[in-house]
Design a protein around this motif. Structure first.
Motif, PDB file in Angstrom:
ATOM      1  N   LYS A  76       1.133  -0.998  -0.068  1.00 15.16           N
ATOM      2  CA  LYS A  76       0.179  -0.193  -0.103  1.00 15.16           C
ATOM      3  C   LYS A  76       1.077   0.814   0.493  1.00 15.16           C
ATOM      4  CE  LYS A  76      -3.733   2.016   2.074  1.00 15.16           C
ATOM      5  NZ  LYS A  76      -4.882   2.463   3.507  1.00 15.16           N
ATOM      6  N   GLU A  77       1.683   0.964   0.354  1.00 16.91           N
ATOM      7  CA  GLU A  77       2.827   2.643   0.867  1.00 16.91           C
ATOM      8  C   GLU A  77       3.988   2.410  -0.318  1.00 16.91           C
ATOM      9  OE1 GLU A  77       6.515   3.394   3.796  1.00 16.91           O
ATOM     10  OE2 GLU A  77       6.337   1.608   3.284  1.00 16.91           O
ATOM     11  N   GLY A  78       3.416   1.628  -1.813  1.00 14.62           N
ATOM     12  CA  GLY A  78       4.145   1.450  -2.989  1.00 14.62           C
ATOM     13  C   GLY A  78       5.407   1.039  -2.697  1.00 14.62           C
ATOM     14  N   ASP A  79       6.492   0.883  -1.004  1.00 15.21           N
ATOM     15  CA  ASP A  79       7.260   0.206  -1.460  1.00 15.21           C
ATOM     16  C   ASP A  79       7.934  -1.497  -1.153  1.00 15.21           C
ATOM     17  OD1 ASP A  79       9.986  -1.062  -0.833  1.00 15.21           O
ATOM     18  OD2 ASP A  79      10.260  -0.039   1.563  1.00 15.21           O
ATOM     19  N   LEU A  80       7.525  -1.513  -2.817  1.00 16.60           N
ATOM     20  CA  LEU A  80       6.912  -3.172  -4.168  1.00 16.60           C
ATOM     21  C   LEU A  80       8.011  -4.036  -3.298  1.00 16.60           C
ATOM     22  CD1 LEU A  80       5.868  -1.956  -6.950  1.00 16.60           C
ATOM     23  CD2 LEU A  80       4.088  -2.851  -4.802  1.00 16.60           C
ATOM     24  N   GLY A  81       9.233  -3.817  -3.391  1.00 18.40           N
ATOM     25  CA  GLY A  81      10.517  -4.853  -3.521  1.00 18.40           C
ATOM     26  C   GLY A  81      10.337  -5.716  -1.282  1.00 18.40           C
ATOM     27  N   ASN A  82       9.977  -4.237  -0.294  1.00 17.85           N
ATOM     28  CA  ASN A  82       9.903  -4.876   0.735  1.00 17.85           C
ATOM     29  C   ASN A  82       8.940  -5.670   1.306  1.00 17.85           C
ATOM     30  OD1 ASN A  82       9.953  -4.787   3.498  1.00 17.85           O
ATOM     31  ND2 ASN A  82       9.975  -3.087   3.834  1.00 17.85           N
ATOM     32  N   ALA A  83       7.652  -5.220   0.243  1.00 16.62           N
ATOM     33  CA  ALA A  83       6.323  -5.978   0.514  1.00 16.62           C
ATOM     34  C   ALA A  83       6.513  -7.479  -0.209  1.00 16.62           C
ATOM     35  CB  ALA A  83       5.158  -5.417  -0.381  1.00 16.62           C
ATOM     36  N   GLY A  84       7.543  -7.273  -1.414  1.00 16.77           N
ATOM     37  CA  GLY A  84       7.568  -8.754  -2.113  1.00 16.77           C
ATOM     38  C   GLY A  84       9.053  -9.758  -0.901  1.00 16.77           C
ATOM     39  N   TYR A  85       9.563  -9.456  -0.076  1.00 16.70           N
ATOM     40  CA  TYR A  85      10.025  -9.332   1.428  1.00 16.70           C
ATOM     41  C   TYR A  85       8.805 -10.296   2.365  1.00 16.70           C
ATOM     42  CZ  TYR A  85      12.407 -10.308   5.365  1.00 16.70           C
ATOM     43  OH  TYR A  85      13.136 -10.785   7.110  1.00 16.70           O
ATOM     44  N   TRP A  86       8.008  -9.600   2.343  1.00 13.03           N
ATOM     45  CA  TRP A  86       6.725  -9.794   3.571  1.00 13.03           C
ATOM     46  C   TRP A  86       6.037 -11.347   3.068  1.00 13.03           C
ATOM     47  CZ3 TRP A  86       8.552  -9.565   8.424  1.00 13.03           C
ATOM     48  CH2 TRP A  86       9.620  -9.066   9.252  1.00 13.03           C
ATOM     49  N   TYR A  87       5.253 -10.698   2.103  1.00  9.61           N
ATOM     50  CA  TYR A  87       5.131 -11.668   1.159  1.00  9.61           C
ATOM     51  C   TYR A  87       5.286 -13.558   1.336  1.00  9.61           C
ATOM     52  CZ  TYR A  87       1.354  -8.754  -0.386  1.00  9.61           C
ATOM     53  OH  TYR A  87       0.126  -8.105  -0.283  1.00  9.61           O
ATOM     54  N   ASN A  88       6.618 -13.130   0.735  1.00 13.14           N
ATOM     55  CA  ASN A  88       7.526 -13.900   1.146  1.00 13.14           C
ATOM     56  C   ASN A  88       8.135 -15.340   2.152  1.00 13.14           C
ATOM     57  OD1 ASN A  88       9.467 -16.501   0.075  1.00 13.14           O
ATOM     58  ND2 ASN A  88      11.063 -15.353   0.782  1.00 13.14           N
ATOM     59  N   ARG A  89       7.673 -14.213   3.541  1.00 10.07           N
ATOM     60  CA  ARG A  89       7.440 -14.258   5.212  1.00 10.07           C
ATOM     61  C   ARG A  89       6.285 -15.230   5.179  1.00 10.07           C
ATOM     62  NH1 ARG A  89      10.804 -11.831   8.813  1.00 10.07           N
ATOM     63  NH2 ARG A  89      10.260 -13.499  10.407  1.00 10.07           N
ATOM     64  N   ALA A  90       5.416 -14.735   4.008  1.00  8.10           N
ATOM     65  CA  ALA A  90       3.994 -14.676   4.931  1.00  8.10           C
ATOM     66  C   ALA A  90       3.842 -15.866   3.921  1.00  8.10           C
ATOM     67  CB  ALA A  90       3.109 -13.559   4.470  1.00  8.10           C
ATOM     68  N   ASN A  91       4.423 -16.650   3.393  1.00  2.00           N
ATOM     69  CA  ASN A  91       4.381 -18.144   2.324  1.00  2.00           C
ATOM     70  C   ASN A  91       2.878 -17.423   1.020  1.00  2.00           C
ATOM     71  OD1 ASN A  91       6.490 -19.382   3.561  1.00  2.00           O
ATOM     72  ND2 ASN A  91       4.836 -20.385   4.737  1.00  2.00           N
TER      73      ASN A  91
END
Length: 81
Positions: A43-58
């Motif tokens: 939502k913030e637009g930080d897609l790289g960081n979002a991708g990291y957290w989606y990975n952590r969330a499986n």
């Protein structure tokens, strides 16, 4: 306890308080918290960081709207025991 905190974080976000939502979620390391964290960074637009957290969330990086994703997360957490 965790369930209520995560739902509260989603409510803060729905009401436009991204910072309050972020402060709550960053305290936890559950898969559900990681999913919310990913959503918030998307939502913030930080897609790289979002991708990291989606990975952590499986989770795969979503193609749906932010609103639909928030609703999906909310429904998922509401159905937790």
């Amino acid at each position: 306890m965790l369930k209520q905190e995560l739902l509260k974080a989603l409510q803060f976000d729905a009401n436009g308080d991204w910072d309050a939502s972020h402060r709550i979620v960053q305290q936890y390391n559950s898969v559900e918290a990681c999913w919310i964290y990913a959503y918030l960074h998307r939502k913030e637009g930080d897609l790289g960081n979002a991708g990291y957290w989606y990975n952590r969330a499986n989770k795969r990086f979503p193609q749906q709207s932010l609103e639909n994703e928030r609703n999906e997360i909310n429904e998922f957490i509401n159905n937790l025991n």
